[in-house]
Motif scaffolding. Structure first.
Motif, PDB file in Angstrom:
ATOM      1  N   PHE A  13      23.710  58.152 -10.199  1.00 34.51           N
ATOM      2  CA  PHE A  13      22.723  57.741 -11.322  1.00 34.51           C
ATOM      3  C   PHE A  13      22.635  56.158 -11.199  1.00 34.51           C
ATOM      4  O   PHE A  13      23.464  55.481 -11.635  1.00 34.51           O
ATOM      5  CB  PHE A  13      23.104  58.062 -12.761  1.00 34.51           C
ATOM      6  CG  PHE A  13      23.197  59.543 -12.912  1.00 34.51           C
ATOM      7  CD1 PHE A  13      22.057  60.246 -13.196  1.00 34.51           C
ATOM      8  CD2 PHE A  13      24.484  59.859 -13.110  1.00 34.51           C
ATOM      9  CE1 PHE A  13      22.092  61.450 -13.541  1.00 34.51           C
ATOM     10  CE2 PHE A  13      24.427  61.372 -13.585  1.00 34.51           C
ATOM     11  CZ  PHE A  13      23.056  62.177 -13.565  1.00 34.51           C
ATOM     12  N   GLY A  14      21.819  55.818 -10.047  1.00 32.80           N
ATOM     13  CA  GLY A  14      21.752  54.245 -10.138  1.00 32.80           C
ATOM     14  C   GLY A  14      22.690  53.868  -8.955  1.00 32.80           C
ATOM     15  O   GLY A  14      23.066  54.536  -8.072  1.00 32.80           O
ATOM     16  N   ARG A  47      24.657  71.295 -14.467  1.00 33.74           N
ATOM     17  CA  ARG A  47      23.408  71.200 -14.309  1.00 33.74           C
ATOM     18  C   ARG A  47      22.800  71.278 -12.855  1.00 33.74           C
ATOM     19  O   ARG A  47      21.635  71.626 -12.787  1.00 33.74           O
ATOM     20  CB  ARG A  47      22.835  69.761 -14.932  1.00 33.74           C
ATOM     21  CG  ARG A  47      22.649  69.600 -16.275  1.00 33.74           C
ATOM     22  CD  ARG A  47      22.295  68.544 -16.767  1.00 33.74           C
ATOM     23  NE  ARG A  47      22.112  68.413 -18.264  1.00 33.74           N
ATOM     24  CZ  ARG A  47      21.832  67.281 -19.012  1.00 33.74           C
ATOM     25  NH1 ARG A  47      21.860  66.176 -18.503  1.00 33.74           N
ATOM     26  NH2 ARG A  47      21.487  67.597 -20.224  1.00 33.74           N
ATOM     27  N   LEU A  50      22.760  74.822 -12.225  1.00 33.26           N
ATOM     28  CA  LEU A  50      21.379  75.453 -12.693  1.00 33.26           C
ATOM     29  C   LEU A  50      20.089  75.040 -12.143  1.00 33.26           C
ATOM     30  O   LEU A  50      18.960  75.214 -12.268  1.00 33.26           O
ATOM     31  CB  LEU A  50      21.560  75.393 -14.157  1.00 33.26           C
ATOM     32  CG  LEU A  50      21.999  76.399 -14.839  1.00 33.26           C
ATOM     33  CD1 LEU A  50      21.230  77.795 -14.429  1.00 33.26           C
ATOM     34  CD2 LEU A  50      23.696  76.714 -14.569  1.00 33.26           C
ATOM     35  N   VAL A  52      18.736  72.277 -12.871  1.00 34.95           N
ATOM     36  CA  VAL A  52      17.827  71.408 -13.671  1.00 34.95           C
ATOM     37  C   VAL A  52      18.023  69.847 -13.129  1.00 34.95           C
ATOM     38  O   VAL A  52      17.536  68.995 -13.597  1.00 34.95           O
ATOM     39  CB  VAL A  52      18.057  71.574 -15.027  1.00 34.95           C
ATOM     40  CG1 VAL A  52      17.702  72.799 -15.597  1.00 34.95           C
ATOM     41  CG2 VAL A  52      19.669  71.301 -15.417  1.00 34.95           C
ATOM     42  N   LEU A  53      19.033  69.564 -12.440  1.00 35.36           N
ATOM     43  CA  LEU A  53      19.398  68.321 -11.766  1.00 35.36           C
ATOM     44  C   LEU A  53      19.732  68.535 -10.314  1.00 35.36           C
ATOM     45  O   LEU A  53      20.078  69.622  -9.929  1.00 35.36           O
ATOM     46  CB  LEU A  53      20.705  67.486 -12.326  1.00 35.36           C
ATOM     47  CG  LEU A  53      20.776  66.357 -12.418  1.00 35.36           C
ATOM     48  CD1 LEU A  53      19.746  65.696 -13.398  1.00 35.36           C
ATOM     49  CD2 LEU A  53      22.305  66.046 -13.109  1.00 35.36           C
ATOM     50  N   LEU A  69      16.029  79.108  -6.834  1.00 33.94           N
ATOM     51  CA  LEU A  69      15.129  79.750  -8.101  1.00 33.94           C
ATOM     52  C   LEU A  69      15.353  80.911  -8.152  1.00 33.94           C
ATOM     53  O   LEU A  69      15.592  81.377  -9.544  1.00 33.94           O
ATOM     54  CB  LEU A  69      13.903  79.196  -8.141  1.00 33.94           C
ATOM     55  CG  LEU A  69      13.304  79.294  -9.480  1.00 33.94           C
ATOM     56  CD1 LEU A  69      13.740  78.265 -10.251  1.00 33.94           C
ATOM     57  CD2 LEU A  69      11.718  79.227  -9.409  1.00 33.94           C
ATOM     58  N   VAL A  70      14.981  81.782  -7.323  1.00 31.87           N
ATOM     59  CA  VAL A  70      15.244  83.260  -7.566  1.00 31.87           C
ATOM     60  C   VAL A  70      16.520  83.708  -7.719  1.00 31.87           C
ATOM     61  O   VAL A  70      16.889  84.688  -8.874  1.00 31.87           O
ATOM     62  CB  VAL A  70      14.847  84.237  -6.023  1.00 31.87           C
ATOM     63  CG1 VAL A  70      14.698  85.719  -6.381  1.00 31.87           C
ATOM     64  CG2 VAL A  70      13.455  83.705  -5.892  1.00 31.87           C
ATOM     65  N   ARG A  72      18.979  82.039  -9.203  1.00 25.17           N
ATOM     66  CA  ARG A  72      19.281  81.295 -10.563  1.00 25.17           C
ATOM     67  C   ARG A  72      18.793  82.269 -11.640  1.00 25.17           C
ATOM     68  O   ARG A  72      19.317  82.100 -12.869  1.00 25.17           O
ATOM     69  CB  ARG A  72      18.699  80.012 -10.376  1.00 25.17           C
ATOM     70  CG  ARG A  72      19.556  78.843  -9.845  1.00 25.17           C
ATOM     71  CD  ARG A  72      19.137  77.795 -10.442  1.00 25.17           C
ATOM     72  NE  ARG A  72      19.644  76.572  -9.482  1.00 25.17           N
ATOM     73  CZ  ARG A  72      19.285  76.041  -8.523  1.00 25.17           C
ATOM     74  NH1 ARG A  72      17.675  76.264  -8.386  1.00 25.17           N
ATOM     75  NH2 ARG A  72      19.864  75.184  -7.640  1.00 25.17           N
ATOM     76  N   TYR A  77      23.205  80.664 -18.667  1.00 23.18           N
ATOM     77  CA  TYR A  77      23.355  79.297 -18.809  1.00 23.18           C
ATOM     78  C   TYR A  77      23.225  78.939 -20.142  1.00 23.18           C
ATOM     79  O   TYR A  77      22.469  79.091 -20.919  1.00 23.18           O
ATOM     80  CB  TYR A  77      22.419  78.459 -17.761  1.00 23.18           C
ATOM     81  CG  TYR A  77      22.437  76.984 -18.335  1.00 23.18           C
ATOM     82  CD1 TYR A  77      23.662  76.352 -18.216  1.00 23.18           C
ATOM     83  CD2 TYR A  77      21.297  76.063 -18.304  1.00 23.18           C
ATOM     84  CE1 TYR A  77      23.862  74.764 -18.169  1.00 23.18           C
ATOM     85  CE2 TYR A  77      21.424  74.765 -18.403  1.00 23.18           C
ATOM     86  CZ  TYR A  77      22.884  74.137 -18.339  1.00 23.18           C
ATOM     87  OH  TYR A  77      22.807  72.892 -18.297  1.00 23.18           O
ATOM     88  N   PRO A  79      23.450  75.506 -22.158  1.00 23.47           N
ATOM     89  CA  PRO A  79      23.564  73.991 -22.033  1.00 23.47           C
ATOM     90  C   PRO A  79      24.404  73.273 -22.778  1.00 23.47           C
ATOM     91  O   PRO A  79      24.585  73.855 -23.947  1.00 23.47           O
ATOM     92  CB  PRO A  79      22.043  73.569 -22.005  1.00 23.47           C
ATOM     93  CG  PRO A  79      21.616  74.609 -22.583  1.00 23.47           C
ATOM     94  CD  PRO A  79      22.190  75.845 -22.443  1.00 23.47           C
ATOM     95  N   GLU A  81      23.781  70.477 -24.570  1.00 19.69           N
ATOM     96  CA  GLU A  81      22.983  70.432 -25.927  1.00 19.69           C
ATOM     97  C   GLU A  81      22.151  71.410 -26.037  1.00 19.69           C
ATOM     98  O   GLU A  81      21.352  71.939 -25.145  1.00 19.69           O
ATOM     99  CB  GLU A  81      22.018  69.108 -25.470  1.00 19.69           C
ATOM    100  CG  GLU A  81      22.650  67.788 -25.747  1.00 19.69           C
ATOM    101  CD  GLU A  81      21.796  66.757 -25.223  1.00 19.69           C
ATOM    102  OE1 GLU A  81      21.222  66.285 -26.106  1.00 19.69           O
ATOM    103  OE2 GLU A  81      21.320  66.434 -23.861  1.00 19.69           O
ATOM    104  N   ARG A  82      22.446  72.110 -27.165  1.00 17.87           N
ATOM    105  CA  ARG A  82      21.743  73.723 -27.307  1.00 17.87           C
ATOM    106  C   ARG A  82      20.314  73.685 -27.218  1.00 17.87           C
ATOM    107  O   ARG A  82      19.685  72.529 -27.718  1.00 17.87           O
ATOM    108  CB  ARG A  82      22.265  74.059 -28.538  1.00 17.87           C
ATOM    109  CG  ARG A  82      23.812  74.115 -28.626  1.00 17.87           C
ATOM    110  CD  ARG A  82      24.456  74.974 -27.537  1.00 17.87           C
ATOM    111  NE  ARG A  82      25.667  74.925 -27.906  1.00 17.87           N
ATOM    112  CZ  ARG A  82      26.868  74.704 -26.795  1.00 17.87           C
ATOM    113  NH1 ARG A  82      26.446  74.500 -25.684  1.00 17.87           N
ATOM    114  NH2 ARG A  82      28.176  74.514 -27.015  1.00 17.87           N
ATOM    115  N   GLY A  83      19.565  74.595 -26.694  1.00 15.63           N
ATOM    116  CA  GLY A  83      18.245  74.505 -26.654  1.00 15.63           C
ATOM    117  C   GLY A  83      17.469  75.782 -26.962  1.00 15.63           C
ATOM    118  O   GLY A  83      17.954  76.691 -26.433  1.00 15.63           O
ATOM    119  N   LEU A  84      16.886  75.563 -28.122  1.00 14.91           N
ATOM    120  CA  LEU A  84      16.150  77.049 -28.557  1.00 14.91           C
ATOM    121  C   LEU A  84      14.567  76.360 -29.116  1.00 14.91           C
ATOM    122  O   LEU A  84      14.865  75.330 -29.894  1.00 14.91           O
ATOM    123  CB  LEU A  84      17.029  77.648 -29.500  1.00 14.91           C
ATOM    124  CG  LEU A  84      18.217  78.493 -29.033  1.00 14.91           C
ATOM    125  CD1 LEU A  84      19.104  78.879 -29.962  1.00 14.91           C
ATOM    126  CD2 LEU A  84      17.955  79.519 -28.133  1.00 14.91           C
TER     127      LEU A  84
END
Ligand SMILES: Nc1ncnc2c1ncn2[C@@H]1O[C@H](COP(=O)(O)OP(=O)(O)OP(=O)(O)O)[C@@H](O)[C@H]1O
Ligand SMILES: [Mg+2]
Lengths: 320, 401
Positions: A13-14, A47, A50, A52-53, A69-70, A72, A77, A79, A81-84
């Motif tokens: 990252f940088g 990440r 998966l 996503v990164l 992608l197929v 995957r 997964y 994550p 930080e939960r995501g719904l």
């Protein structure tokens, strides 16, 4: 099924190198515990697995091919930080996510019924996710990771925020999935849990896999420790024994580390010279101790290496 | 992934959006309110029209003035005001005027007429009666000269001036103005509402972090296209409902009498322009919204795009219906992002023909691929970035997390 290979992932990252040739393997049917200090690079690794990164270099492969992608779609997964969708009901949400993974509507609904039942949230199916407690949202998140019968599981701190009963259910579910042959990769800071549950453990530091293997293997790499109990020996008695370093001294109880073979016997002899020794034996370090040991070593390399930094031998990370 | 399952992924995403929004209370309410406003507006126009056509003037004639009836009829016919006459006695006529049954009572005097009215004399009727008085005096003079006043009067009343227009009429057509207004307002409201749904949707997925779960199985462009088509479908339902209500009330209330408005074309173009305008704005707004992570920050990135919506709208509805070929209007009606808000007004008012509309449409459609390319790049790079606002250049450069 087959192993999941994480092969020399590097991510910057940088100027900051978050992952530096991160490599390890999660075998089929194996629960792999991913531990490391905050900011060590666990989440970044997951990440990248998966997609996503994207990694700057290195690759993730499964069944002999890079994970795309197929393939995957067959990964479950969770994550960090939960995501719904907060305003979607539990049931609809799970069915939707299952269908995105390619399930037909009817099998998605069946799977939703099954998993909400299994994870103890069946009575919350028609509630909006945002009305659930944190721990119950966590259960929904786990259901979302499992609902499409994944072939690989990648769970970022799945145990955080769970009550003891839920921890047991989660542990059981992970074991079941592994028994189906699924490689299970999860990160956690609850090392006692990792020690209990995992077949193998990887300790990450500063974006590198510092040590990985079964707990026994990790123990074997640690400097041997011995505990000796003697009422007769005076304080500081072990300080002068060659090849021995005192780790702790607590009344009659002394723990020493031995750097050379046979030093333990010399320490024992030295103690016996003062009087009777009531107990003497090896100390089996807990994962927490192993972890402290690994992460407290001085940083072996600067953290701003390039992707061309020499890789450790083989796809399995080197041990310290 | 096969093309088929890619399409079904997009469809899944779109149908989730559709279901979530169509069933939302706010959508049902705004659509209902819009439809009710349009129908109520039609009803009001209808009543206004009816009362203006019902404003025939009734004039009471006393037995002494009854002879003026044919002349009055001829004069009023020429002036376009419908005047009915009724023979009454002076007393009864005065009462009728007071009760409002008669608009005026005509009583001949030596040198003209005395007119009894309730409050004021209708200006047009006043002109007719003045001319009637003149005719009467003229008639007396003609009789005195030995002529036949009846035939002279008939000849005078029947005389017509033929107007030869060198320039086609640019007169304002009420029906077209209303349609222009309506098209402008409807498009603006629909684009604004849907634009907001888009930005909210994108940021909600970022805030709730569900985007990470989604992007583990779908590509960013699939998510983008699915979301835009789903919300576009929602907007289309709304626009169709309002257009249908407008067309229905225009036909049902007979509002089209006396207008050269081409209702079908106006409605069709409005729907088409909604689709084009929505696509343009939705893509731009989605990309902009992906730069931020919190609803509070949305305004800072979508502001410029919203301005691009507000300014053409404000100019469009304030100038458009009256002066559709104002240079500013013409110029804006071809400009991408502005056309969808301006061209439909010009078309509805009759300022632009199908050819011009098609050219503007082509210009706008040509911009879409470029816009998609840019937006997919920005969205793909920015949508997983959390924390502060991502700089546009970083997102475009692809160095973001
Ligand atoms: N998007 C980003 N931009 C810049 N730096 C990042 C970004 N994501 C992660 N990092 C950095 O990379 C390093 C690794 O982060 P990561 O989240 O992988 O750690 P972790 O092992 O999961 O830690 P924790 O136990 O706290 O979850 C951290 O130092 C973090 O600051
Ligand atoms: Mg983490």
């Amino acid at each position: 099924m087959s192993s999941l290979f994480i092969d020399r992932l590097t991510k910057r990252f940088g100027e900051f190198t978050a992952l530096d040739s991160m490599s390890f393997e999660v075998g089929s049917g194996e629960i792999f515990g991913f531990v490391g200090s905050n900011g060590a690079g666990k989440t970044t690794t997951m990440r990248i697995v998966l997609g996503v990164l994207s990694a700057d270099s290195g690759q993730v492969s499964w069944q002999g091919r890079p994970l795309d992608l197929v393939s995957r779609r067959t990964v479950g997964y969770m994550p960090e930080e939960r995501g719904l969708y907060p305003r979607m009901t539990v049931g609809e949400q799970l069915v939707y996510l299952a269908r995105l993974h390619g399930l037909a509507r009817s099998s998605a609904t069946d799977a939703m019924e099954r998993w909400t039942e299994r994870l103890g949230i069946a009575d919350r199916q028609t509630d909006e996710v945002m009305r659930l407690s944190l721990g119950n949202q966590q259960r929904v998140q786990l259901a979302a990771a499992l609902i499409h019968q994944p072939d690989i599981l990648v769970l970022d701190e799945p145990f955080s925020g769970l009550d003891p009963v839920a921890v047991d259910v989660m542990s059981e579910v992970l074991r079941e999935q592994a028994d189906r042959g699924v490689p299970v990769l999860f990160s956690s800071h609850q090392l006692d849990l990792v020690e209990r549950l995992c077949d193998r453990v990887g300790i990450v530091r500063a974006g590198r896999m510092e040590a990985d293997g079964t707990i026994e293997e990790l123990r074997a790499t640690a400097v041997p420790r011995w505990e000796l109990v003697s009422d007769a020996a005076p304080a500081g008695w072990a300080g002068s024994v060659t090849g021995v370093r005192v780790v702790s001294e607590d009344g009659p109880r002394t723990v020493v580390e031995t750097g050379i073979d046979g030093a333990d016997q010399q320490a024992l002899a030295a103690a016996l010279a003062y009087g009777p020794v009531r107990a003497f034996g090896p100390v089996r370090p807990s994962l927490t101790e192993l972890f402290r040991h690994v992460v407290s070593e001085p940083t072996p390399r600067p953290r701003t290496g390039g992707p061309d930094t020499p890789a450790p031998s083989g796809p399995l990370g080197g041990t310290s | 992934m096969s093309a088929r399952s890619e399409r079904s992924t997009v469809w899944l995403i779109a149908s989730r959006e559709l279901r979530a929004r169509l069933l939302s209370k706010s959508f049902i309410w705004t659509t209902t309110v819009l439809v009710v406003i349009v129908v109520a507006g039609g009803l009001v126009l209808n009543l206004a029209q009816r009362s203006s056509t019902a404003s025939d003037v009734s004039v009471g004639l006393t037995p002494q003035s009854a002879a003026s009836a044919p002349l009055l009829a001829a004069l009023s016919k020429a002036s376009g005001l419908e005047v009915t006459t009724e023979e009454v006695s002076e007393d009864a006529g005065t009462r009728s005027v007071r009760d409002g049954d008669l608009d005026a009572l005509l009583i001949p005097t030596d040198d003209g007429y005395r007119v009894v009215v309730d409050e004021a004399l209708d200006t047009r009727l006043s002109a007719i009666l003045t001319s009637l008085a003149g005719q009467r005096v003229l008639g007396e003079q003609i009789t005195a000269l030995g002529g036949d006043p009846a035939s002279v009067n008939a000849a005078v009343a029947g005389a017509v001036v033929d107007v030869d227009r060198l320039k086609p009429a640019e007169e304002v057509d009420g029906g077209q103005v209303v349609a222009g207004y309506l098209a402008g307002i409807l498009l603006f409201m629909a684009l604004m509402t849907c634009g907001q749904l888009i930005t909210q949707g994108v940021v909600e997925e970022k805030t709730s972090r569900v985007v990470e779960v989604l992007l583990a199985t779908v590509r960013p462009w699939q998510l983008l296209v699915g979301k835009i088509s789903g919300i576009g479908g929602v907007g289309l339902v709304q626009v169709l409902a309002v257009v249908a209500a407008s067309v229905g009330s225009a036909l049902g209330f007979g509002l089209l009498d006396g207008t050269s408005l081409d209702l079908g074309a106006a409605a069709g173009w409005t729907v088409l322009w909604f689709l084009v305008g929505f696509t343009l704005f939705a893509i731009a707004l989605a990309a902009a919204a992906s730069l931020v992570s919190r609803q509070e920050d949305v305004g800072s990135v979508t502001g410029p795009i919203m301005t691009l919506m507000v300014i053409p709208y404000a100019i469009g509805v304030s100038i458009g219906p009256w002066d559709p070929n104002n240079p500013l209007m013409v110029w804006m009606s071809y400009l991408p992002f502005c056309s969808p808000l301006v061209m439909p007004i010009r078309v509805a008012v009759g300022g632009a023909g199908t050819g011009e509309a098609l050219i503007a449409l082509a210009i706008n459609l040509a911009v879409i691929p470029l816009l998609i390319w840019l937006a997919a790049r920005i969205y793909g790079n920015a949508v997983l970035h959390t924390g502060g606002r991502l700089r546009l250049r970083t997102a475009l450069g692809g160095r973001a997390a």
